[in-house]
Design a protein around this motif. Structure first.
Motif, PDB file in Angstrom:
ATOM      1  N   ALA A   1       0.985  -1.174  -0.158  1.00 48.92           N
ATOM      2  CA  ALA A   1      -0.057  -0.110   0.058  1.00 48.92           C
ATOM      3  C   ALA A   1       0.890   1.241  -0.046  1.00 48.92           C
ATOM      4  CB  ALA A   1      -0.814   0.036   1.356  1.00 48.92           C
ATOM      5  N   SER A   2       1.902   1.199   0.583  1.00 50.74           N
ATOM      6  CA  SER A   2       2.740   2.459   0.804  1.00 50.74           C
ATOM      7  C   SER A   2       3.471   2.571  -0.665  1.00 50.74           C
ATOM      8  CB  SER A   2       3.958   2.076   1.850  1.00 50.74           C
ATOM      9  OG  SER A   2       4.870   1.157   1.372  1.00 50.74           O
ATOM     10  N   VAL A   3       3.820   1.768  -1.279  1.00 46.15           N
ATOM     11  CA  VAL A   3       4.307   2.054  -2.824  1.00 46.15           C
ATOM     12  C   VAL A   3       3.155   2.490  -3.715  1.00 46.15           C
ATOM     13  CG1 VAL A   3       5.219   1.099  -4.900  1.00 46.15           C
ATOM     14  CG2 VAL A   3       6.049   0.495  -2.810  1.00 46.15           C
ATOM     15  N   ARG A   4       2.264   2.345  -3.444  1.00 49.08           N
ATOM     16  CA  ARG A   4       0.849   2.576  -4.237  1.00 49.08           C
ATOM     17  C   ARG A   4       0.618   3.992  -4.051  1.00 49.08           C
ATOM     18  NH1 ARG A   4      -2.827   0.486  -7.648  1.00 49.08           N
ATOM     19  NH2 ARG A   4      -1.977  -1.593  -7.201  1.00 49.08           N
ATOM     20  N   SER A   5       0.711   4.399  -2.765  1.00 51.60           N
ATOM     21  CA  SER A   5       0.534   5.784  -2.146  1.00 51.60           C
ATOM     22  C   SER A   5       1.414   6.726  -2.649  1.00 51.60           C
ATOM     23  CB  SER A   5       0.298   5.769  -0.416  1.00 51.60           C
ATOM     24  OG  SER A   5      -0.357   4.943  -0.044  1.00 51.60           O
TER      25      SER A   5
ATOM     26  N   LEU B   1      -6.657   9.214  -7.633  1.00 54.29           N
ATOM     27  CA  LEU B   1      -7.583   8.493  -7.349  1.00 54.29           C
ATOM     28  C   LEU B   1      -7.834   7.109  -7.748  1.00 54.29           C
ATOM     29  CD1 LEU B   1     -10.465   7.989  -5.719  1.00 54.29           C
ATOM     30  CD2 LEU B   1     -11.386   9.245  -7.640  1.00 54.29           C
ATOM     31  N   ARG B   2      -7.790   7.013  -9.083  1.00 59.19           N
ATOM     32  CA  ARG B   2      -7.784   5.564  -9.754  1.00 59.19           C
ATOM     33  C   ARG B   2      -6.554   4.832  -9.470  1.00 59.19           C
ATOM     34  NH1 ARG B   2      -9.404   7.511 -15.733  1.00 59.19           N
ATOM     35  NH2 ARG B   2      -9.028   5.321 -16.241  1.00 59.19           N
ATOM     36  N   ILE B   3      -5.426   5.214  -9.161  1.00 54.09           N
ATOM     37  CA  ILE B   3      -4.400   4.662  -8.817  1.00 54.09           C
ATOM     38  C   ILE B   3      -4.595   3.893  -7.352  1.00 54.09           C
ATOM     39  CG2 ILE B   3      -1.879   4.547  -8.052  1.00 54.09           C
ATOM     40  CD1 ILE B   3      -1.605   6.733 -10.120  1.00 54.09           C
ATOM     41  N   MET B   4      -4.920   4.538  -6.546  1.00 53.35           N
ATOM     42  CA  MET B   4      -5.442   4.231  -5.012  1.00 53.35           C
ATOM     43  C   MET B   4      -6.674   2.956  -5.207  1.00 53.35           C
ATOM     44  SD  MET B   4      -3.252   5.434  -3.231  1.00 53.35           S
ATOM     45  CE  MET B   4      -3.707   4.369  -1.926  1.00 53.35           C
ATOM     46  N   GLU B   5      -7.491   3.449  -5.937  1.00 55.65           N
ATOM     47  CA  GLU B   5      -8.497   2.495  -6.188  1.00 55.65           C
ATOM     48  C   GLU B   5      -8.174   0.920  -6.690  1.00 55.65           C
ATOM     49  OE1 GLU B   5     -12.766   5.097  -6.950  1.00 55.65           O
ATOM     50  OE2 GLU B   5     -11.395   4.873  -8.521  1.00 55.65           O
ATOM     51  N   GLY B   6      -7.180   0.981  -7.366  1.00 54.30           N
ATOM     52  CA  GLY B   6      -6.369   0.032  -7.821  1.00 54.30           C
ATOM     53  C   GLY B   6      -6.148  -1.326  -6.713  1.00 54.30           C
TER      54      GLY B   6
ATOM     55  N   TYR C   1      -6.591   7.759   1.327  1.00 53.16           N
ATOM     56  CA  TYR C   1      -6.041   8.356   0.519  1.00 53.16           C
ATOM     57  C   TYR C   1      -6.794   8.476  -0.682  1.00 53.16           C
ATOM     58  CZ  TYR C   1      -1.658   9.072   2.916  1.00 53.16           C
ATOM     59  OH  TYR C   1      -0.681   9.533   3.869  1.00 53.16           O
ATOM     60  N   ALA C   2      -7.808   7.489  -1.259  1.00 50.93           N
ATOM     61  CA  ALA C   2      -8.521   7.548  -2.235  1.00 50.93           C
ATOM     62  C   ALA C   2      -9.703   8.677  -1.989  1.00 50.93           C
ATOM     63  CB  ALA C   2      -9.200   6.081  -2.464  1.00 50.93           C
ATOM     64  N   GLY C   3     -10.225   8.681  -0.666  1.00 49.67           N
ATOM     65  CA  GLY C   3     -11.213   9.779  -0.343  1.00 49.67           C
ATOM     66  C   GLY C   3     -10.419  10.913  -0.404  1.00 49.67           C
TER      67      GLY C   3
END
Length: 589
Positions: free
Chosen positions: A277-281, A297-302, A316-318
């Motif tokens: 999750a930290s890499v995606r963030s 947003l879409r990256i986090m939703e993935g 973070y998506a929020g």
């Protein structure tokens, strides 16, 4: 000589050799050598060239030996490289019970590692029409990364040796230019870095050179970003899995207003580096910083995987959904003054609220403070003020010294008409705002203005200006808006009080002049109305009001200069007032 690289990382090994060699004294004595170990000769790096090349049984043995000897002599003339000495090679062959005929490419690499040589030349040949069909490559002894010379046909051993050495020399020159490019990048000399990477590309297109070029162009300003984008794309043509280039292209595409391309590059990067999750963030944050909030947003939703989704991913998506909504709403307001929230922005607000509510359901008041504050903001915006107050009350109970929490809670209270409670909440926020960075006084001023408590509003806004949480002109314009509402209603006495506060708060001549113009307009209208009551007999009282209007009109030029229609109106009113005053003076004889 055409060349291809089977692994670009060999460039790093040669680059390190060049860089270290550049730092060593050119005439330094050779270090004392341990048995069986080759060393640098001065500042030169060793290349193991076997005494012969592998060859077919029907190929003459002497061809390969002549090629190898000629290449050794040529390498020995290079400033940063030298061939392993024949005596050292023979000594180590004896030590490891090997024959020269045993040295295929694999065994040569193994021996080079034992001797401490950096590179190995591998080669083979077989009879062909017009001479010998020759293959050659230079291999990192420890890493196995390879620079291959394109196969060719040579009529003589000398021709073969010359073609192999020319390819290697050209490659070494290119790596040296890349080393210079990277050194200049490290010292922020962007133009010099770009020059050396371009020179390296003139020798041959490589991913390393294009990537260095892109890095330099990025640092040279926004005008160079399209060229940087093109250079980074060239990297992927050579190496489709170059993760740094994918990441760079994601950022560049966002900055160049290519949101879909930006998202595509970031997603490719994540496919190669799934991480956690930290890499995606981190990647989403890079997209957001570059301006692609919906992409973030879409990256986090993935990374959302049902109930097992980490709260940080939902949070973070929020955040990105909320920021994207606010950005769209702000753009619509600037474009046409639209007060209504655009449909897409409203949808993003709902998305943000949905993710925040999932986090809140798991943690309740232990939820991150930013999530709670943002939930209250969105609920207030959507008219769900009662729910906002409930969450806000829980929030300040759990975090009684959180200035931001009290500030947002005040918004919720104000939304349900609990003005006194909202003002008290803002006073509490100010108490705990030790950094004096929260806009509590600006909010307080706004609430007080809405309630018509002008003197208190003025004091609050002055405190906000003093703290630096609002610009003086912005505060003045908020007050002007309230005054103009009274002006439109015909409540002129109230309007004049607001305009006076605008002049006290405003910093720029244009904003002060705006207040002066409308103040003058009020006095002009009163004078004109009085004059109309007895049009045949000029009124001294009306003339006095016209004089007062002219006094304010005389301080309105900075506002009138910005708007031609106001300028024209001002000139007409000034002319009429002056004529009326003259008529009064004339009537007095």
């Amino acid at each position: 000589m055409q060349r291809r690289r089977t692994n670009q990382r060999l460039a790093l090994a040669v680059t390190l050799g060049l860089a270290a060699g550049a730092l060593a004294p050119v005439g330094s004595a050779q270090a004392q050598q341990q048995p069986g170990q080759a060393t640098q000769t001065g500042s030169r790096y060793q290349v193991l060239v076997p005494s012969n090349l592998e060859h077919a049984d029907n190929a003459p043995d002497g061809f390969g030996k002549t090629v190898a000897e000629a290449i050794r002599k040529s390498i020995d003339k290079l400033p940063r490289h030298v061939s392993v000495a024949k005596n050292d090679l023979k000594e180590n062959l004896r030590k490891y019970h090997l024959k020269e005929s045993d040295l295929d490419c694999i065994k040569s690499r193994q021996l080079a590692v034992q001797m401490g040589a950096e590179l190995v030349m591998c080669g083979s040949y077989e009879p062909a029409s017009g001479g010998m069909n020759v293959k050659a490559s230079f291999v990192g002894a420890r890493t196995g990364e390879t620079f291959e010379v394109q196969p060719f046909v040579a009529a003589t051993p000398e021709d073969a040796a010359n073609k192999i050495f020319t390819a290697f020399e050209s490659y070494v020159n290119q790596i040296q230019l890349l080393a210079f490019c990277n050194e200049y990048l490290g010292s922020s000399q962007w133009a010099n870095a770009l020059e050396n990477c371009n020179k390296a590309l003139q020798i041959a297109p490589t991913a390393a050179a294009y990537y260095g070029k892109a890095r330099a162009l990025i640092e040279m300003g926004d005008d160079s970003l399209p060229a940087a984008y093109a250079a980074a794309q060239e990297v992927l043509k050579i190496n489709a899995t170059h993760t740094d280039a994918l990441r760079m292209l994601g950022v560049l595409a966002a900055k160049l207003n290519k949101p879909e391309e930006s998202l595509q590059y970031f997603q490719q990067y994540l496919e190669l580096n799934p991480g956690d999750a930290s890499v995606r963030s981190v990647i989403a944050n890079e997209a957001a910083k570059a301006g692609n909030l919906e992409g973030a947003l879409r990256i986090m939703e993935g990374g959302i995987k049902g109930d097992s989704t980490p709260p940080e991913v939902l949070m973070y998506a929020g955040h990105y959904a909320l920021q994207a909504a606010q950005k769209l709403e702000s753009a619509a307001r600037e474009a046409d003054g639209q007060a209504k929230t655009p449909a897409k922005a409203d949808s993003l607000y709902n998305v943000a609220l949905g993710y925040y509510q999932q986090v809140y359901a798991k943690a309740d008041t232990a939820t991150d403070a930013s999530v709670l504050r943002n939930m209250v903001i969105i609920l207030n915006k959507k008219g769900q003020s009662a729910q906002a107050v409930e969450i806000g009350r829980k929030m300040v109970t759990a975090r009684p010294q959180d200035a931001g929490a009290w500030s947002v809670y005040a918004d919720a209270l104000s939304g349900v008409g609990q003005t006194d409670e909202a003002l008290a909440a803002l006073d509490t926020a100010a108490k705990y705002d030790t950094a004096k960075a929260s806009p509590v006084y600006a909010k307080k001023g706004q609430i007080l203005l809405e309630k018509g408590r002008l003197d208190e509003a003025k004091a609050a806004l002055q405190m906000a200006i003093q703290r630096g949480t609002v610009q003086a002109d912005d505060a003045a314009k908020v007050v002007f808006g309230a005054g103009y509402t009274n002006f439109q209603k015909g409540s002129y006495d109230a309007a004049l009080q607001y305009f006076a506060v605008v002049r006290d708060l405003a910093e720029t001549p244009g904003t002060k002049a705006m207040a002066n113009f409308f103040t003058g307009y009020v006095y002009f209208k009163r004078a004109a109305d009085l004059a109309q009551k007895n049009p045949k007999t000029p009124s001294s009282a009306a003339a006095d009001l016209f004089r007062k209007a002219l006094g304010y009109f005389g301080q309105s030029d900075a506002y009138a200069a910005q708007q031609p229609a106001i300028r024209s109106q001002l000139d007409q009113m000034t002319s009429y007032a002056n004529q009326y005053i003259k008529a009064v003076s004339k009537s007095r004889g």
